[in-house]
Enzyme design. Structure first.
Site, PDB file in Angstrom:
ATOM      1  N   SER A   1       0.848  -1.253  -0.187  1.00 26.28           N
ATOM      2  CA  SER A   1       0.021  -0.119  -0.039  1.00 26.28           C
ATOM      3  C   SER A   1       0.817   1.327  -0.081  1.00 26.28           C
ATOM      4  CB  SER A   1      -1.034  -0.345   1.216  1.00 26.28           C
ATOM      5  OG  SER A   1      -1.901  -1.061   1.176  1.00 26.28           O
TER       6      SER A   1
ATOM      7  N   ALA B   1      -4.913  -1.211  -2.495  1.00 24.13           N
ATOM      8  CA  ALA B   1      -3.983  -0.484  -1.382  1.00 24.13           C
ATOM      9  C   ALA B   1      -5.151  -0.291  -0.373  1.00 24.13           C
ATOM     10  CB  ALA B   1      -3.385   0.960  -1.873  1.00 24.13           C
ATOM     11  N   LYS B   2      -4.706  -0.809   1.067  1.00 20.18           N
ATOM     12  CA  LYS B   2      -5.648  -0.339   2.038  1.00 20.18           C
ATOM     13  C   LYS B   2      -5.192   0.893   2.792  1.00 20.18           C
ATOM     14  CE  LYS B   2      -7.151  -2.813   6.399  1.00 20.18           C
ATOM     15  NZ  LYS B   2      -8.473  -3.006   5.846  1.00 20.18           N
ATOM     16  N   VAL B   3      -5.957   2.052   2.471  1.00 20.26           N
ATOM     17  CA  VAL B   3      -5.501   3.282   2.723  1.00 20.26           C
ATOM     18  C   VAL B   3      -6.961   3.919   3.269  1.00 20.26           C
ATOM     19  CG1 VAL B   3      -3.677   3.732   1.019  1.00 20.26           C
ATOM     20  CG2 VAL B   3      -6.108   4.217   0.420  1.00 20.26           C
TER      21      VAL B   3
ATOM     22  N   TYR C   1     -12.121   3.986   2.459  1.00 24.55           N
ATOM     23  CA  TYR C   1     -12.995   3.712   3.717  1.00 24.55           C
ATOM     24  C   TYR C   1     -14.117   4.659   3.697  1.00 24.55           C
ATOM     25  CZ  TYR C   1     -10.687  -0.613   4.186  1.00 24.55           C
ATOM     26  OH  TYR C   1     -10.251  -1.923   4.285  1.00 24.55           O
TER      27      TYR C   1
END
Length: 308
Positions: free
Chosen positions: A65, A159-161, A165
């Site tokens: 990420s 990508a976990k950003v 969310y």
């Protein structure tokens, strides 16, 4: 859903600091523009002491990420693993949720982030079942959200950003406002993408179906674990485009994620799924996953990192 309960220590850039001292400036780049990479990882209390589930894989995704967003992470995965283990020991906690965070701090005045320093945090706290113990046992009622997930090549879904969310918040709040426990989002083409923060699986005719990594959803670590367990059990899996109506006609439906673990879905849009209760394949995979995570079954895949 319970709030965060403070622990004593947080790891910040190589040092342990008191919980209350872990602060960022209001004008940090991540606060303004959502440019924080993060992970969510569970630590379980096993017979051999606390053990973190798939810690290396989570941290590898964190590295990816950061790389996508041109954030130079100043620590190796092995350094972060060691810090995570020490964090849990110092906080004298047996089971917890770990939230590694890579934040762009105060510096840049606009969207271009390069003048903002990189700050790395490792907090942890006690956290039970995300959707409640009842949901794990009896299932949750879900709806198809009016909010869609993003199109490919808009923002990187793998990508976990933090910014990704924002849509998940809308999906979840809408579901709760309308009397549901969770929301399921469609992608820009109208096919099933993911939940507000979970991957979606359905079972039809003994076959497991899940959406492919098509640029609209996160490649979940729990999702990958479910695929591994299904393969071991000899259950056929198809990663394919899923029309919305398959949610209503499925024999079983469940959500997977670090927070949600394996949560059955008993209805969608007030249409009963299967028999309206967790089905046999869902229960089998839920049991096998949680037995490994809690140390009740052999860790044949090397998924657990013991704290001591």
């Amino acid at each position: 859903m319970a709030g965060i309960s403070a622990t004593q220590w947080i790891w910040r850039d190589g040092a342990f600091i008191p919980w209350a001292d872990a602060q960022v400036h209001v004008l940090s780049h991540s606060m303004q523009f959502g440019s924080a990479a993060f992970e969510g990882i569970r630590c379980y209390n096993t017979p051999n002491g606390p053990a973190v589930f798939r810690l290396r894989e989570h941290l590898q995704r964190l590295v990816h990420s950061c790389h996508i967003y041109r954030m130079e992470l100043p620590y190796t995965i092995d350094q972060l693993i060691a810090a995570t283990r020490e964090l849990i020991v110092r906080n004298e906690i047996l089971s917890c949720y770990v939230r590694p965070m890579v934040v762009r701090g105060f510096g840049a005045s606009g969207m271009v982030p390069f003048e903002s320093p990189i700050e790395v945090y490792l907090p942890c706290w006690s956290w039970g079942a995300y959707l409640g113990d009842d949901a794990i046992v009896h299932g949750v009622d879900a709806c198809v959200s009016s909010w869609s997930r993003m199109a490919p090549n808009t923002v990187p879904s793998l990508a976990k950003v933090a910014g990704n969310y924002l849509s998940g918040q809308l999906i979840k709040m809408e579901a709760l406002a309308n009397g549901y426990g969770e929301g399921i989002a469609l992608g820009p083409t109208g096919t099933v993408s993911e939940g507000s923060g979970q991957n979606v699986f359905l079972v039809s005719g003994g076959v497991i179906y899940t959406s492919p990594l098509d640029g609209t959803l996160l490649g979940g670590i729990t999702r990958a674990s479910i695929l591994t367990l299904a393969e071991r059990a000899g259950i056929r899996v198809r990663e394919q485009t899923i029309p919305r109506e398959m949610l209503y006609t499925a024999d079983e439906l469940f959500l997977s994620g670090t927070a949600s673990e394996v949560t059955p879905v008993r209805s969608v849009d007030r249409i009963t799924v299967g028999l309206g209760k967790p089905g046999p394949i869902t229960l089998r995979l839920q049991t096998e996953l949680l037995d490994i995570a809690n140390g009740r079954a052999p860790d044949e895949f090397g998924w657990l990192t013991h704290v001591r």
